[in-house]
Write an enzyme that holds these catalytic residues in place. Structure first.
Site, short mmCIF file in Angstrom:
data_model
loop_
_atom_site.label_atom_id
_atom_site.label_comp_id
_atom_site.label_asym_id
_atom_site.label_seq_id
_atom_site.Cartn_x
_atom_site.Cartn_y
_atom_site.Cartn_z
CE LYS A 112 4.01 -37.15 17.03
NZ LYS A 112 5.37 -37.23 16.50
CE LYS A 195 3.46 -31.62 23.28
NZ LYS A 195 4.28 -32.75 22.79
CE LYS A 198 7.29 -29.68 15.50
NZ LYS A 198 8.64 -29.43 15.99
P1 TYM Z 1 10.02 -32.12 19.06
O1 TYM Z 1 10.56 -31.69 17.75
O2 TYM Z 1 8.56 -32.34 19.19
O3 TYM Z 1 10.43 -31.07 20.17
C1 TYM Z 1 11.77 -30.61 20.31
C2 TYM Z 1 12.09 -30.35 21.79
O4 TYM Z 1 11.21 -29.37 22.33
C3 TYM Z 1 10.59 -29.89 23.50
N1 TYM Z 1 9.21 -29.36 23.57
C4 TYM Z 1 8.69 -28.73 24.63
N2 TYM Z 1 9.21 -28.44 25.84
C5 TYM Z 1 8.42 -27.78 26.71
N3 TYM Z 1 7.13 -27.42 26.43
C6 TYM Z 1 6.58 -27.70 25.23
N4 TYM Z 1 5.32 -27.32 24.97
C7 TYM Z 1 7.37 -28.39 24.28
N5 TYM Z 1 7.12 -28.81 23.00
C8 TYM Z 1 8.27 -29.40 22.60
C9 TYM Z 1 10.59 -31.39 23.32
O5 TYM Z 1 10.48 -32.07 24.54
C10 TYM Z 1 11.93 -31.61 22.65
O6 TYM Z 1 12.96 -31.63 23.61
N6 TYM Z 1 11.22 -36.97 19.18
C11 TYM Z 1 11.73 -35.63 19.41
C12 TYM Z 1 12.94 -35.30 18.58
C13 TYM Z 1 14.07 -36.26 18.68
C14 TYM Z 1 15.00 -36.37 19.75
C15 TYM Z 1 15.90 -37.39 19.35
C16 TYM Z 1 15.14 -35.72 20.96
C17 TYM Z 1 14.42 -37.17 17.74
N7 TYM Z 1 15.52 -37.84 18.13
C18 TYM Z 1 16.94 -37.79 20.18
C19 TYM Z 1 16.20 -36.11 21.79
C20 TYM Z 1 17.08 -37.13 21.40
C21 TYM Z 1 10.65 -34.63 19.04
O7 TYM Z 1 9.80 -34.89 18.24
O8 TYM Z 1 10.81 -33.40 19.60
#
Ligand code: TYM
Length: 332
Positions: A112, A195, A198
């Site tokens: 990032k 991957k 968004k």
């Molecule tokens: P975020 O918002 O990027 O994504 C949310 C969830 O979706 C999963 N994900 C995917 N899984 C499979 N293929 C993909 N292409 C894909 N893109 C996203 C992510 O693995 C995630 O499970 N840091 C985290 C949010 C967070 C969090 C937490 C998660 C903040 N605090 C505590 C678990 C526990 C994030 O940015 O996810």
């Protein structure tokens, strides 16, 4: 019931299909067998520049998508991160036991910060994984279901929990990641080496939950494949088709081998046409329910506030324990 915590960042128009398959599908199943807490992590979202009005709207929309996808806010706790101040407070405390080098090794931070450039790389972005550790540790969560991309952050969380426990005495539960092997990483339809995300550079390979069905069908039909012409799973040689098979299997519940049989001797055209139908049929009711939920934002806000109260009760107790262990003077 074992405690589960997971979260997702609010996203402006819609979640993408990777969020749904990698996370939401598991969440929905696991909420039956776990004491589940789900969070819309708006404090994480502001680690990159956001338009305030858009962020507010995105947070509601994301909560609505959780509910529409089957998260039950009566059974599970579904709330907005910034509504529970203990998240920011515990993150600060954990910052003081996190190594600078340790945080510098987080690959998502490196990606990032490279993407946003030095000037837009803030201390907040750097500390992002520590806030995530705080999210998880506040609730004594035993399991954290996510996609593959969060594995390193959960590993950091475990290290911080263990470090704190050994320095200040048993305080935190050390959580486990739960990452579904088959569906942990959904790839961009145009670029099956990347991957699905968004923040992808082009919209063409990203399927949004709330897209018009015709737009979704078009994206699936123009997904990158290969010239072999047989519907067969081979992630090294046929990443495009393999990704589509993963999506098809996750959404239909049919295993990949059965899909290969079903499409033996048939072309990609047939396969994509059917997949487009599976995807649009899965998301049509979700879309309708989201619109319904968003038509009454006051009710949605009421649900979120009630759930934030439930969450705060647990989180504040943990924070008090932490402050006490660290020797912060209690206020009388
Ligand atoms: P975020 O918002 O990027 O994504 C949310 C969830 O979706 C999963 N994900 C995917 N899984 C499979 N293929 C993909 N292409 C894909 N893109 C996203 C992510 O693995 C995630 O499970 N840091 C985290 C949010 C967070 C969090 C937490 C998660 C903040 N605090 C505590 C678990 C526990 C994030 O940015 O996810």
């Amino acid at each position: 019931k074992p405690r589960l915590f997971s979260g997702m960042q609010p996203s402006a128009d819609s979640l993408q299909i990777g969020n749904y398959i990698g996370a939401l599908l598991q969440w929905r199943e696991m909420q039956r067998t776990h004491d589940a807490i789900f969070c819309v992590v708006d404090l994480h979202a502001i680690t990159v520049a956001q338009d305030p009005a858009q962020l507010r709207e995105a947070t509601r929309r994301t909560a609505a998508q959780y509910i529409a996808a089957g998260i039950d806010p009566e059974q599970s706790t579904l709330f907005v991160q910034s509504h529970v101040s203990a998240h920011a407070e515990l993150a600060w405390a954990l910052n003081t036991i996190t190594g600078f080098g340790e945080a510098s090794r987080m690959t998502q931070f490196k990606d990032k910060s490279a993407r946003h450039g030095a000037d837009a790389t803030t201390v907040g972005l750097f500390a992002y994984p520590v806030l995530m550790a705080a999210d998880i540790l506040l609730y004594d969560a035993e399991v954290v279901p996510t996609g593959e991309d969060q594995r390193q952050h959960i590993e950091l969380t475990r290290n911080l929990a263990e470090r704190f426990n050994s320095r200040f005495g048993e305080t935190f539960v050390v959580p486990e990641a739960q990452i579904q092997k088959a569906s942990a990483k959904i790839y961009d339809l145009q670029d099956p080496a990347a991957k699905m995300s968004k923040s992808a550079s082009s919209e063409k390979g990203v399927v949004w939950l709330l897209d018009e069905p015709t737009a979704t069908a078009k994206k699936i039909k123009s997904a990158t494949t290969d010239s072999e012409g047989s519907v067969r799973y081979d992630s090294a040689e046929k990443p495009g088709i393999s990704n589509l098979l993963t999506i098809y299997s996750a959404l239909s519940g049919t295993d990949i081998a059965a899909l290969e049989d079903q499409y033996a001797g048939r072309g990609y055209g047939d396969f994509k046409k059917d997949l487009a139908e599976v995807v649009t049929e899965t998301f049509a009711p979700i879309r309708a329910r989201v619109l319904e939920l968003l038509s009454d934002p006051a009710e949605l806000d009421r649900i979120l506030a009630g759930n934030a109260d439930k969450a705060a009760e647990i989180a504040n107790a943990t924070l008090a324990r932490v402050y006490d262990r660290m020797g912060l003077l209690p206020r009388r």
